[in-house]
Design an enzyme around this catalytic site. Sequence first.
Site, short mmCIF file in Angstrom:
data_model
loop_
_atom_site.label_atom_id
_atom_site.label_comp_id
_atom_site.label_asym_id
_atom_site.label_seq_id
_atom_site.Cartn_x
_atom_site.Cartn_y
_atom_site.Cartn_z
N CYS A 1 -109.56 21.31 38.30
CA CYS A 1 -109.88 21.79 39.64
C CYS A 1 -111.20 21.18 40.10
O CYS A 1 -112.19 21.21 39.37
CB CYS A 1 -109.98 23.32 39.63
SG CYS A 1 -110.56 24.00 41.19
N CYS B 1 -107.50 24.88 42.39
CA CYS B 1 -106.67 25.94 41.81
C CYS B 1 -105.78 26.53 42.92
O CYS B 1 -106.26 26.83 44.01
CB CYS B 1 -107.53 27.07 41.27
SG CYS B 1 -108.47 26.65 39.81
#
Lengths: 193, 293
Positions: free
Chosen positions: B243, B268
């Site tokens: 992420c 995410c």
Amino acid sequence: MAMASEALSGGFSDAPRQSARAFRAALEAMARPGEMQQLADLAAAPAPVSPAAATLLLVLCDPETPVHLAGDHDRTEVRDWITFHCGAPLVGPGEAAFALGSWQALGDLGAYGLGTAEYPDRSATLIVEGMGGAPVTLRGPGIRDSRAAELPETAAFQRNAALFPLGLDFYFCDGARLWALPRTTKVTEAEAV
Amino acid sequence: MNAEQISGEYNFAYLDEQTKRMIRRALLKGLAIPGYQVPFASREMPMPYGWGTGGVQISAAILVPEDRFKVIDQGADDTTNAVSIRRFFEKVAQVETTEKTAEATVIQTRHRIPERDLHEGQVLVYQVPIPEPLRFLEPSEVETRKMHALEEYGLMHVKLYEDIARHGEIATSYAYPVKVEGRYVMDPSPIPKFDNPKLEMAGIQLFGAGREQRIYAIPPHTQVVSLDFEDYPFQRMKAPKCCDLCGAGESYLDEVITDDAGGRMYVCSDTDFCRERREAGHVGALGVAEDAA
């Protein structure tokens, strides 16, 4: 008219919220077989119906669900109460969606609808009054490893589980408490310690 | 004036009591027969089909006034669908809402399972578009019902085999079919197959398909196996990145196009998971440290 007033009382004062709480306990019970649930919001039906069983009837039964009353539970006061509060037709075991009575009175499980291969959900739910009996071990969906419980007998529940995906589902009620045993639960006699 | 009076025109949680009883009975039978699709008389909801009417009806039937309710759409709390469903229940059930997975008691989801493991006492409600896993292989409901009754799932394995023959691997990447407790083949709703292993959890999982009028369920600790072959075992799949905001390497990622020159970032999909990590001080490649911000 004492009888009539008994039939008219004992419902919820705030039905939407009280039945939501009671149903949530019934849902948790069915999702976690053998785990005891304590009901906070209770209905009151004439004796010998326990508060937990009365609450289940009030939350789940209506004109669409035929109810069978077994043995001692099949009495005028109880019939009147169910007719007034639920409007459920009272029928024999074969047509019942719900059946209520003691384990002895409910009798031969073969008398109740097991569902069909294509619609196994069309089976009866038995509300059994009273808890206790021989110690057993439960395994299956909803149970991490195994859970201890007590059942009035084991053979009938083993036969019921063997019918999966057909079969009956059970609630056991005592006072304000209840627990459930769906058809998926495998019952064995508890090993002697 | 209290909240109850303000929403006085609506019954608690919108649906009438008889409808709730019908849905509640279906939910109990669903839990008793894990993975089996229970027909129910789905109602018109004040939102169009495809916006989660199945999930909304289940939530309406199970919510209690004490619940803390969370809604996610593809993992995010702040998308239109999630926001409008959350507001709906704030209004008609006066329940507290939250974006924190850990604090929610009921989570309604569209197409994701939260990254954080659910615990006992939590309920996950899925919005399902097509509940029948065999539907694209066999259009007739009469036939698919018979196939479930007879446990005739060969066709599904043929489909997965054809994937391998054509693409060299099982190309199904979402709504990946599972077998529940060794009996019913079930569509886990269009969650990415990355989420499939999480279908075995401690919380209760309820699935609602409004337009298709089906409810099904998985009790806690129930065996859920993703279909596969011995020589082509089931594999999770995600973008091979971390992420860019929180640096998480194990979460499911969304790819976000950032410009028209091929720029992109990975974040995410679970916004609450990402927020928690950033608050704990984790920073990704394109992230800004919380304190500095």
